[in-house]
Design a protein around this motif. Structure first.
Motif, PDB file in Angstrom:
ATOM      1  N   GLU A 157       7.584 -24.664  22.219  1.00  0.00           N
ATOM      2  CA  GLU A 157       6.626 -23.839  23.243  1.00  0.00           C
ATOM      3  C   GLU A 157       6.071 -22.533  22.690  1.00  0.00           C
ATOM      4  O   GLU A 157       4.940 -22.035  23.196  1.00  0.00           O
ATOM      5  N   LYS A 158       6.714 -22.005  21.814  1.00  0.00           N
ATOM      6  CA  LYS A 158       6.126 -20.987  21.043  1.00  0.00           C
ATOM      7  C   LYS A 158       5.187 -20.954  19.980  1.00  0.00           C
ATOM      8  O   LYS A 158       4.459 -20.251  19.551  1.00  0.00           O
ATOM      9  N   TYR A 159       4.983 -22.259  19.504  1.00  0.00           N
ATOM     10  CA  TYR A 159       3.983 -22.710  18.361  1.00  0.00           C
ATOM     11  C   TYR A 159       2.665 -23.146  19.044  1.00  0.00           C
ATOM     12  O   TYR A 159       2.542 -23.607  20.045  1.00  0.00           O
ATOM     13  N   HIS A 160       1.484 -22.515  18.123  1.00  0.00           N
ATOM     14  CA  HIS A 160       0.325 -22.736  18.402  1.00  0.00           C
ATOM     15  C   HIS A 160      -0.712 -23.052  17.342  1.00  0.00           C
ATOM     16  O   HIS A 160      -0.100 -23.020  16.225  1.00  0.00           O
ATOM     17  N   TYR A 161      -1.881 -23.403  17.674  1.00  0.00           N
ATOM     18  CA  TYR A 161      -2.845 -23.911  16.619  1.00  0.00           C
ATOM     19  C   TYR A 161      -3.453 -22.541  16.117  1.00  0.00           C
ATOM     20  O   TYR A 161      -3.717 -21.662  16.837  1.00  0.00           O
ATOM     21  N   ASN A 162      -3.263 -22.466  14.815  1.00  0.00           N
ATOM     22  CA  ASN A 162      -3.937 -21.412  14.110  1.00  0.00           C
ATOM     23  C   ASN A 162      -5.389 -21.413  13.842  1.00  0.00           C
ATOM     24  O   ASN A 162      -6.058 -21.619  12.761  1.00  0.00           O
ATOM     25  N   VAL A 163      -6.288 -21.216  15.079  1.00  0.00           N
ATOM     26  CA  VAL A 163      -7.435 -21.443  15.009  1.00  0.00           C
ATOM     27  C   VAL A 163      -8.258 -20.447  14.079  1.00  0.00           C
ATOM     28  O   VAL A 163      -9.166 -20.841  13.074  1.00  0.00           O
ATOM     29  N   LEU A 164      -7.916 -19.395  14.043  1.00  0.00           N
ATOM     30  CA  LEU A 164      -8.437 -18.080  13.214  1.00  0.00           C
ATOM     31  C   LEU A 164      -7.992 -18.522  11.796  1.00  0.00           C
ATOM     32  O   LEU A 164      -8.867 -18.271  10.694  1.00  0.00           O
ATOM     33  N   GLY A 165      -6.831 -18.745  11.453  1.00  0.00           N
ATOM     34  CA  GLY A 165      -6.288 -19.013  10.326  1.00  0.00           C
ATOM     35  C   GLY A 165      -7.170 -20.119   9.461  1.00  0.00           C
ATOM     36  O   GLY A 165      -7.435 -20.315   8.372  1.00  0.00           O
ATOM     37  N   LEU A 202      -4.686 -15.903   6.461  1.00  0.00           N
ATOM     38  CA  LEU A 202      -4.515 -15.150   7.837  1.00  0.00           C
ATOM     39  C   LEU A 202      -3.097 -15.966   8.188  1.00  0.00           C
ATOM     40  O   LEU A 202      -3.233 -16.851   8.928  1.00  0.00           O
ATOM     41  N   ARG A 203      -2.199 -15.314   7.959  1.00  0.00           N
ATOM     42  CA  ARG A 203      -0.762 -15.752   8.334  1.00  0.00           C
ATOM     43  C   ARG A 203      -0.383 -15.227   9.380  1.00  0.00           C
ATOM     44  O   ARG A 203      -0.299 -13.864   9.831  1.00  0.00           O
ATOM     45  N   ARG A 204      -0.238 -16.026  10.753  1.00  0.00           N
ATOM     46  CA  ARG A 204       0.357 -15.526  11.973  1.00  0.00           C
ATOM     47  C   ARG A 204       1.734 -16.106  12.525  1.00  0.00           C
ATOM     48  O   ARG A 204       1.830 -17.303  12.470  1.00  0.00           O
ATOM     49  N   TYR A 260       0.193 -22.233  13.344  1.00  0.00           N
ATOM     50  CA  TYR A 260      -0.279 -23.124  12.064  1.00  0.00           C
ATOM     51  C   TYR A 260      -1.554 -24.021  12.317  1.00  0.00           C
ATOM     52  O   TYR A 260      -1.665 -24.286  13.610  1.00  0.00           O
ATOM     53  N   PHE A 261      -2.272 -24.344  11.456  1.00  0.00           N
ATOM     54  CA  PHE A 261      -3.118 -25.645  11.277  1.00  0.00           C
ATOM     55  C   PHE A 261      -2.490 -26.525  10.745  1.00  0.00           C
ATOM     56  O   PHE A 261      -1.425 -26.465  10.043  1.00  0.00           O
ATOM     57  N   CYS A 262      -3.056 -27.881  10.831  1.00  0.00           N
ATOM     58  CA  CYS A 262      -2.304 -28.950  10.459  1.00  0.00           C
ATOM     59  C   CYS A 262      -1.939 -28.896   8.937  1.00  0.00           C
ATOM     60  O   CYS A 262      -0.745 -29.224   8.482  1.00  0.00           O
ATOM     61  N   GLU A 301      -1.335 -20.925  -1.506  1.00  0.00           N
ATOM     62  CA  GLU A 301      -0.465 -20.749  -0.582  1.00  0.00           C
ATOM     63  C   GLU A 301      -0.756 -21.798   0.714  1.00  0.00           C
ATOM     64  O   GLU A 301      -1.679 -22.146   0.740  1.00  0.00           O
ATOM     65  N   PRO A 302       0.390 -22.041   1.352  1.00  0.00           N
ATOM     66  CA  PRO A 302       0.019 -22.944   2.487  1.00  0.00           C
ATOM     67  C   PRO A 302      -1.228 -22.548   3.667  1.00  0.00           C
ATOM     68  O   PRO A 302      -1.818 -23.221   4.051  1.00  0.00           O
ATOM     69  N   ASP A 303      -1.194 -21.121   3.525  1.00  0.00           N
ATOM     70  CA  ASP A 303      -2.374 -20.581   4.644  1.00  0.00           C
ATOM     71  C   ASP A 303      -3.625 -20.782   4.047  1.00  0.00           C
ATOM     72  O   ASP A 303      -4.682 -20.379   4.678  1.00  0.00           O
ATOM     73  N   LEU A 304      -3.787 -21.114   2.881  1.00  0.00           N
ATOM     74  CA  LEU A 304      -5.107 -21.477   2.315  1.00  0.00           C
ATOM     75  C   LEU A 304      -5.229 -22.968   2.087  1.00  0.00           C
ATOM     76  O   LEU A 304      -6.475 -23.292   1.120  1.00  0.00           O
ATOM     77  N   THR A 305      -4.457 -23.754   2.318  1.00  0.00           N
ATOM     78  CA  THR A 305      -4.359 -25.092   2.013  1.00  0.00           C
ATOM     79  C   THR A 305      -5.121 -26.109   2.955  1.00  0.00           C
ATOM     80  O   THR A 305      -4.973 -25.892   4.340  1.00  0.00           O
ATOM     81  N   ARG A 306      -6.095 -26.843   2.381  1.00  0.00           N
ATOM     82  CA  ARG A 306      -6.890 -27.740   3.172  1.00  0.00           C
ATOM     83  C   ARG A 306      -6.132 -29.149   3.232  1.00  0.00           C
ATOM     84  O   ARG A 306      -5.772 -29.489   2.146  1.00  0.00           O
TER      85      ARG A 306
END
Length: 180
Positions: free
Chosen positions: A106-114, A124-126, A130-132, A151-156
């Motif tokens: 319940e704490k996890y959300h989609y990282n739209v901005l990231g 943009l790590r929050r 996360y995004f997929c 880095e994972p937060d730049l991985t497509r």
């Protein structure tokens, strides 16, 4: 399969939804979504995506199963499935990460901005977001299954696809082909 090894599954897909079309418009590539499976080629697959099949938001940590939920509504979604052989320690690390995340789902959300900033190569790590591809990349990297080029937060999704190397997918077709 050698003793002490496990097969994990990396599922790539590209639906015709507006979010997927936007991702494709900006990033290109054959696939716009990626999921991680530990339990066989029919799923479940773990990822960050929509919680309700007909609504893009809210989104967060979900289990995707071919023939159910979003995939059940869109069985003609193109997909590609790869396998990765990993050792016991890597598999245990992945399992523990997923179990820990689902305990606090319940704490996890989609990282739209990231997801948006990643396509401009701005990290943009929050916390709890996360995004997929960020999620799959982090899980694979932290467990030692792969070495990431960034880095994972730049991985497509297509960056992870490239990590699968010259190997042939075990399946390429539509999501409906994966139904158990």
């Amino acid at each position: 399969m050698a003793q002490g090894t496990h097969t994990i599954y990396i599922l790539f897909s590209r639906s015709t939804t507006v979010p997927s079309r936007l991702i494709h418009l900006f990033a290109g590539g054959a696939y716009t979504h990626v999921s991680l499976g530990l339990d066989g080629p029919n799923g479940p697959f773990h990822t960050f995506a929509r919680k309700y099949p007909r609504l893009p938001l809210p989104a967060g940590l979900v289990r995707e199963v071919p023939g159910r939920g979003f995939f059940g509504l869109h069985p003609a979604t193109p997909c590609c499935l790869f396998t990765l052989e990993v050792g016991e320690e890597v598999y245990r690390s992945l399992t523990e990460k997923l179990e820990g995340m689902y305990r606090q789902q319940e704490k996890y959300h989609y990282n739209v901005l990231g997801a948006i900033t990643a396509y401009f190569y701005i990290p943009l790590r929050r916390q709890w977001h996360y995004f997929c591809s960020q999620f799959v990349a982090e899980a694979l990297s932290e467990s030692g299954a792969v070495t990431l080029p960034r880095e994972p937060d730049l991985t497509r999704p297509m960056d992870i696809y490239a990590l699968m190397g010259p190997g042939e997918p075990v399946m390429q077709g539509v999501i409906g082909d994966l139904e158990a």
